[in-house]
Design an enzyme around this catalytic site. Sequence first.
Site, mmCIF file in Angstrom:
data_model
loop_
_atom_site.group_PDB
_atom_site.id
_atom_site.type_symbol
_atom_site.label_atom_id
_atom_site.label_comp_id
_atom_site.label_asym_id
_atom_site.label_seq_id
_atom_site.Cartn_x
_atom_site.Cartn_y
_atom_site.Cartn_z
ATOM 1 N N ARG A 231 0.856 -1.186 0.000
ATOM 2 C CA ARG A 231 0.000 0.000 0.000
ATOM 3 C C ARG A 231 0.895 1.239 0.000
ATOM 4 O O ARG A 231 1.957 1.246 0.639
ATOM 5 C CB ARG A 231 -0.894 0.031 1.247
ATOM 6 C CG ARG A 231 -2.028 -0.987 1.217
ATOM 7 C CD ARG A 231 -3.103 -0.644 0.180
ATOM 8 N NE ARG A 231 -4.199 -1.605 0.199
ATOM 9 C CZ ARG A 231 -4.296 -2.649 -0.629
ATOM 10 N NH1 ARG A 231 -3.361 -2.891 -1.537
ATOM 11 N NH2 ARG A 231 -5.344 -3.455 -0.557
ATOM 12 N N HIS A 279 -1.025 -0.054 -9.599
ATOM 13 C CA HIS A 279 -1.698 -0.963 -8.662
ATOM 14 C C HIS A 279 -2.161 -2.242 -9.385
ATOM 15 O O HIS A 279 -3.348 -2.582 -9.380
ATOM 16 C CB HIS A 279 -2.885 -0.273 -7.967
ATOM 17 C CG HIS A 279 -3.299 -0.962 -6.698
ATOM 18 N ND1 HIS A 279 -3.743 -0.312 -5.584
ATOM 19 C CD2 HIS A 279 -3.336 -2.283 -6.380
ATOM 20 C CE1 HIS A 279 -4.051 -1.179 -4.634
ATOM 21 N NE2 HIS A 279 -3.808 -2.404 -5.099
HETATM 22 P P1 NDP Z 1 -1.386 -11.628 5.224
HETATM 23 O O1 NDP Z 1 -2.307 -11.128 6.276
HETATM 24 O O2 NDP Z 1 -1.474 -13.052 4.800
HETATM 25 O O3 NDP Z 1 0.125 -11.382 5.662
HETATM 26 C C1 NDP Z 1 0.539 -10.213 6.296
HETATM 27 C C2 NDP Z 1 1.953 -10.392 6.810
HETATM 28 O O4 NDP Z 1 2.385 -9.140 7.374
HETATM 29 C C3 NDP Z 1 2.056 -11.443 7.917
HETATM 30 O O5 NDP Z 1 3.245 -12.164 7.789
HETATM 31 C C4 NDP Z 1 2.092 -10.588 9.174
HETATM 32 O O6 NDP Z 1 2.784 -11.174 10.264
HETATM 33 C C5 NDP Z 1 2.862 -9.383 8.690
HETATM 34 N N1 NDP Z 1 2.612 -8.228 9.558
HETATM 35 C C6 NDP Z 1 1.446 -7.581 9.766
HETATM 36 N N2 NDP Z 1 1.623 -6.590 10.657
HETATM 37 C C7 NDP Z 1 2.917 -6.627 11.032
HETATM 38 C C8 NDP Z 1 3.707 -5.879 11.947
HETATM 39 N N3 NDP Z 1 3.178 -4.886 12.669
HETATM 40 N N4 NDP Z 1 5.001 -6.206 12.072
HETATM 41 C C9 NDP Z 1 5.537 -7.213 11.359
HETATM 42 N N5 NDP Z 1 4.853 -7.970 10.474
HETATM 43 C C10 NDP Z 1 3.559 -7.680 10.316
HETATM 44 O O7 NDP Z 1 -1.576 -10.657 3.968
HETATM 45 P P2 NDP Z 1 -1.311 -10.995 2.422
HETATM 46 O O8 NDP Z 1 0.046 -11.559 2.299
HETATM 47 O O9 NDP Z 1 -2.437 -11.771 1.853
HETATM 48 O O10 NDP Z 1 -1.394 -9.527 1.777
HETATM 49 C C11 NDP Z 1 -0.474 -8.512 2.146
HETATM 50 C C12 NDP Z 1 -0.893 -7.177 1.548
HETATM 51 O O11 NDP Z 1 -0.609 -7.115 0.160
HETATM 52 C C13 NDP Z 1 -2.392 -6.851 1.599
HETATM 53 O O12 NDP Z 1 -2.776 -6.398 2.864
HETATM 54 C C14 NDP Z 1 -2.533 -5.787 0.526
HETATM 55 O O13 NDP Z 1 -2.416 -4.494 1.091
HETATM 56 C C15 NDP Z 1 -1.359 -6.046 -0.410
HETATM 57 N N6 NDP Z 1 -1.804 -6.438 -1.756
HETATM 58 C C16 NDP Z 1 -1.465 -5.639 -2.815
HETATM 59 C C17 NDP Z 1 -1.821 -5.977 -4.092
HETATM 60 C C18 NDP Z 1 -1.402 -5.169 -5.259
HETATM 61 O O14 NDP Z 1 -1.805 -5.436 -6.385
HETATM 62 N N7 NDP Z 1 -0.557 -4.159 -5.074
HETATM 63 C C19 NDP Z 1 -2.603 -7.197 -4.372
HETATM 64 C C20 NDP Z 1 -2.888 -7.978 -3.195
HETATM 65 C C21 NDP Z 1 -2.511 -7.590 -1.942
HETATM 66 P P3 NDP Z 1 2.216 -12.524 10.961
HETATM 67 O O15 NDP Z 1 2.417 -13.617 9.925
HETATM 68 O O16 NDP Z 1 3.094 -12.682 12.130
HETATM 69 O O17 NDP Z 1 0.776 -12.276 11.255
HETATM 70 C C1 OXD Z 2 -5.628 -6.323 -2.821
HETATM 71 C C2 OXD Z 2 -5.273 -5.372 -3.876
HETATM 72 O O1 OXD Z 2 -5.540 -5.985 -1.644
HETATM 73 O O2 OXD Z 2 -5.556 -5.654 -5.055
HETATM 74 O O3 OXD Z 2 -6.021 -7.463 -3.171
HETATM 75 O O4 OXD Z 2 -4.675 -4.338 -3.591
#
Ligand code: NDP
Ligand code: OXD
Length: 316
Positions: A231, A279
């Site tokens: 993001r 994006h």
């Molecule tokens: P998940 O919830 O599966 O994974 C999030 C990860 O971030 C976990 O490993 C989590 O740790 C870690 N995390 C969260 N908060 C913290 C913190 N404060 N400190 C350290 N680590 C942290 O999410 P996804 O992998 O499915 O998606 C990630 C992001 O990707 C989405 O939220 C979205 O914003 C973005 N996205 C962007 C897209 C694009 O096209 N640009 C498309 C799809 C998604 P833990 O494992 O310990 O919980």
């Molecule tokens: C998502 C994105 O969060 O597309 O899936 O950004």
Amino acid sequence: MPILLFMSEADNADRWRDAMVEKLPGIEFRVWSADPAADETGDPAEIDYALVWKPRPGVLKGLVNLRAILSLGAGVDHLVTDPELPAHVPVVRLVDRCLTQGMSETVIYWVIHFHRKMGVYARFARDGIWKKMRQADAERLRVGILGLGELGGDAARKLVPLHYQVAGWSRRPKEIAGVACFHGDDQLIPFLNRTDILVCLLPLTPETAGIIDARTLAALPAGAHVVNCARGGHVVDEDLLAALDAGHIAGAALDVFHVEPLPADHPYWTHPKVEITPHVASLTVPHSAAEWMVRNIQRIEAGEPPFNTVDGARGY
Ligand code: NDP
Ligand code: OXD
């Protein structure tokens, strides 16, 4: 027969309707619209499930018998920031094979792009310059992924067989074969100190907003690259621009921005070290993502909890 409301400003409602009705023939699919003449919501009390992407704040609270809110994307910052989000309704994140595969493709692409200096060669070619640069050994290149969840974890696992030194950082401890796993605030700086290409795949929460700032950029080795596929709010733009201009950061690939579309006068557009995509690091593919939606709806209908619900306190 469950009634499902689709709420998104995107123009892909028909693809979703086809995919959902094919997989769950009994479902009644209605499409929300800001235009009263086109709005199919009907009686809000009839709606069982809402499939949403960036719904207008406050709209969901009017769906008084909602059984679940299903996000059309992996990120739920578009939902949890709604102060009127009905607290008793589970919010389900999208976890999907195509979304995960697409993100790993993007991450691998940028890692190889920066590793093999493809951006520099593209600029040379535009200027008619024939010049070879030293080729770095993948085994000496340290990739670090912020976030080791569905997306970050998959990208990390797929980078390992390409022989990069892969590390990741998460909130809780993790074990992933071939990946050096760091976790928690105390291990953030050591993780950054060993990272030549930083990839952000964190959810946007109060804890992670602005995480890529002057302090964390300074912790990366000189000449590091930054890839943000998560993001725009994760990056303090002025700090990244300053680090790029100072030469400490050699380049950045940015897919997401504080304001989207990226405003025409934003300095990123013309910065020679910044690569921009709109994006699209990974897009939701309705025919595949619908499987996830249907699986969760069937679980709820059977009285079971849905998979991958959002923890309101954590914000992801
Ligand atoms: P998940 O919830 O599966 O994974 C999030 C990860 O971030 C976990 O490993 C989590 O740790 C870690 N995390 C969260 N908060 C913290 C913190 N404060 N400190 C350290 N680590 C942290 O999410 P996804 O992998 O499915 O998606 C990630 C992001 O990707 C989405 O939220 C979205 O914003 C973005 N996205 C962007 C897209 C694009 O096209 N640009 C498309 C799809 C998604 P833990 O494992 O310990 O919980
Ligand atoms: C998502 C994105 O969060 O597309 O899936 O950004």
